[in-house]
Design a protein around this motif. Structure first.
Motif, PDB file in Angstrom:
ATOM      1  N   ILE A   1      41.194  44.915   4.729  1.00 56.67           N
ATOM      2  CA  ILE A   1      39.922  44.180   5.374  1.00 56.67           C
ATOM      3  C   ILE A   1      40.227  42.707   5.006  1.00 56.67           C
ATOM      4  O   ILE A   1      39.679  42.043   5.675  1.00 56.67           O
ATOM      5  N   ASP A   2      40.569  42.388   3.633  1.00 58.62           N
ATOM      6  CA  ASP A   2      40.696  40.913   3.283  1.00 58.62           C
ATOM      7  C   ASP A   2      41.830  40.283   4.435  1.00 58.62           C
ATOM      8  O   ASP A   2      41.277  39.222   4.935  1.00 58.62           O
ATOM      9  N   ALA A   3      42.625  40.947   5.004  1.00 56.78           N
ATOM     10  CA  ALA A   3      43.493  40.352   5.697  1.00 56.78           C
ATOM     11  C   ALA A   3      43.130  40.270   7.020  1.00 56.78           C
ATOM     12  O   ALA A   3      43.443  39.146   7.705  1.00 56.78           O
ATOM     13  N   LEU A   4      42.311  41.222   7.562  1.00 59.34           N
ATOM     14  CA  LEU A   4      41.760  41.203   8.780  1.00 59.34           C
ATOM     15  C   LEU A   4      40.908  40.142   8.929  1.00 59.34           C
ATOM     16  O   LEU A   4      40.727  39.389   9.656  1.00 59.34           O
ATOM     17  N   LEU A   5      40.178  39.860   7.866  1.00 59.66           N
ATOM     18  CA  LEU A   5      39.017  38.887   7.851  1.00 59.66           C
ATOM     19  C   LEU A   5      39.540  37.550   8.007  1.00 59.66           C
ATOM     20  O   LEU A   5      39.050  36.513   8.636  1.00 59.66           O
TER      21      LEU A   5
ATOM     22  N   PHE B   1      41.727  32.235  12.879  1.00 54.25           N
ATOM     23  CA  PHE B   1      41.442  32.188  14.639  1.00 54.25           C
ATOM     24  C   PHE B   1      40.441  31.279  14.978  1.00 54.25           C
ATOM     25  O   PHE B   1      40.641  30.366  15.905  1.00 54.25           O
ATOM     26  N   PHE B   2      39.224  31.760  14.498  1.00 60.87           N
ATOM     27  CA  PHE B   2      38.029  31.153  14.862  1.00 60.87           C
ATOM     28  C   PHE B   2      38.218  29.526  14.129  1.00 60.87           C
ATOM     29  O   PHE B   2      37.432  28.671  14.801  1.00 60.87           O
ATOM     30  N   ASP B   3      38.470  29.331  13.120  1.00 59.43           N
ATOM     31  CA  ASP B   3      38.615  27.967  12.617  1.00 59.43           C
ATOM     32  C   ASP B   3      39.119  27.148  13.500  1.00 59.43           C
ATOM     33  O   ASP B   3      39.011  25.893  13.796  1.00 59.43           O
ATOM     34  N   GLY B   4      40.502  27.612  14.174  1.00 61.91           N
ATOM     35  CA  GLY B   4      41.501  27.006  14.874  1.00 61.91           C
ATOM     36  C   GLY B   4      40.573  26.597  16.328  1.00 61.91           C
ATOM     37  O   GLY B   4      40.753  25.649  16.698  1.00 61.91           O
ATOM     38  N   GLN B   5      39.934  27.576  16.854  1.00 64.59           N
ATOM     39  CA  GLN B   5      39.359  27.406  18.175  1.00 64.59           C
ATOM     40  C   GLN B   5      38.168  26.468  17.997  1.00 64.59           C
ATOM     41  O   GLN B   5      37.937  25.712  18.957  1.00 64.59           O
ATOM     42  N   LEU B   6      37.305  26.506  16.562  1.00 66.29           N
ATOM     43  CA  LEU B   6      36.335  25.241  16.500  1.00 66.29           C
ATOM     44  C   LEU B   6      37.162  24.258  16.357  1.00 66.29           C
ATOM     45  O   LEU B   6      36.572  23.079  17.137  1.00 66.29           O
ATOM     46  N   SER B   7      38.231  23.908  15.857  1.00 63.65           N
ATOM     47  CA  SER B   7      38.913  22.648  15.706  1.00 63.65           C
ATOM     48  C   SER B   7      39.337  22.058  17.189  1.00 63.65           C
ATOM     49  O   SER B   7      39.169  20.836  17.365  1.00 63.65           O
ATOM     50  N   GLN B   8      39.646  22.905  17.974  1.00 61.17           N
ATOM     51  CA  GLN B   8      40.289  22.731  19.343  1.00 61.17           C
ATOM     52  C   GLN B   8      39.011  22.220  20.228  1.00 61.17           C
ATOM     53  O   GLN B   8      39.005  21.262  20.942  1.00 61.17           O
TER      54      GLN B   8
ATOM     55  N   LYS C   1      30.700  23.992   8.513  1.00 59.74           N
ATOM     56  CA  LYS C   1      31.590  24.855   8.932  1.00 59.74           C
ATOM     57  C   LYS C   1      31.395  26.129   8.674  1.00 59.74           C
ATOM     58  O   LYS C   1      31.986  27.042   9.649  1.00 59.74           O
ATOM     59  N   LEU C   2      30.806  26.638   7.535  1.00 56.86           N
ATOM     60  CA  LEU C   2      30.239  27.859   7.405  1.00 56.86           C
ATOM     61  C   LEU C   2      29.402  28.418   8.437  1.00 56.86           C
ATOM     62  O   LEU C   2      29.621  29.755   8.798  1.00 56.86           O
ATOM     63  N   GLY C   3      28.394  27.490   8.729  1.00 56.99           N
ATOM     64  CA  GLY C   3      27.417  28.214   9.786  1.00 56.99           C
ATOM     65  C   GLY C   3      28.131  28.447  11.019  1.00 56.99           C
ATOM     66  O   GLY C   3      27.895  29.391  11.804  1.00 56.99           O
ATOM     67  N   LEU C   4      28.888  27.500  11.606  1.00 57.42           N
ATOM     68  CA  LEU C   4      29.848  27.703  12.603  1.00 57.42           C
ATOM     69  C   LEU C   4      30.554  28.567  12.744  1.00 57.42           C
ATOM     70  O   LEU C   4      30.682  29.575  13.958  1.00 57.42           O
ATOM     71  N   LEU C   5      31.120  28.939  11.697  1.00 54.25           N
ATOM     72  CA  LEU C   5      32.127  30.139  11.568  1.00 54.25           C
ATOM     73  C   LEU C   5      31.204  31.412  11.783  1.00 54.25           C
ATOM     74  O   LEU C   5      31.804  32.377  12.351  1.00 54.25           O
TER      75      LEU C   5
END
Length: 114
Positions: free
Chosen positions: A12-16, A22-29, A42-46
Motif C-alpha cells: 500500500i505504501d509503495a503504491l501510494l 507521478f502526480f507531483d511530476g505532473q503538477l511540476s510539469q 502542494k498538499l492541497g493540489l496533490l
C-alpha cells in the motif's frame, strides 16, 4: 494469499508513493512555479489531483487554477470545492490553501476568506 483483495501495508505504501510521485511530476510539469509553492498548497493540489486525475484538475477547474498560477491562495481556497469527496476531505483541502494564504499574507492587507 495471492488472490486476497487485501494488500500488505508495504505494498500500500509503495503504491501510494508511486501515485504521489507521478502526480507531483505532473503538477511540476503543468505549473512551472510548483516547486516554490508553500507546502500546504502542494498538499492541497496533490489531494485534488489524486481525486480528480490530471485531466480532471487541469481542465475542470480553470478559475481555481488561474488563482493558483497567480499565487492567490485565498481565492484558490474559495474555488477548490469538488463534488465527490467527503465534506471533511474537501474542507481539509480548502484549509491547506487558507493556511498558505496566512503564511504569505502581507501585514495590513485583508484577504477574502469564506
Amino acid at each position: 494469499s495471492p488472490t486476497s483483495p487485501t494488500l500488505p501495508h508495504p505494498a500500500i505504501d509503495a503504491l501510494l508513493m508511486h501515485h504521489l510521485t507521478f502526480f507531483d511530476g505532473q503538477l511540476s510539469q503543468h505549473l512551472p512555479d510548483y516547486a516554490s509553492f508553500p507546502d500546504p498548497v502542494k498538499l492541497g493540489l496533490l489531494d485534488m489531483v489524486f481525486n480528480l486525475g490530471v485531466t480532471g484538475l487541469l481542465h475542470g477547474y480553470p478559475i481555481f487554477l488561474s488563482h493558483v498560477r497567480k499565487h492567490d491562495w485565498a481565492n484558490a481556497a474559495i474555488h477548490c470545492h469538488r463534488n465527490g469527496p467527503s465534506h471533511s476531505r474537501d474542507d481539509w483541502t480548502r484549509e491547506q490553501f487558507l493556511a498558505a494564504a496566512s503564511l504569505t499574507a502581507t501585514p495590513g492587507v485583508v484577504t477574502a476568506r469564506s
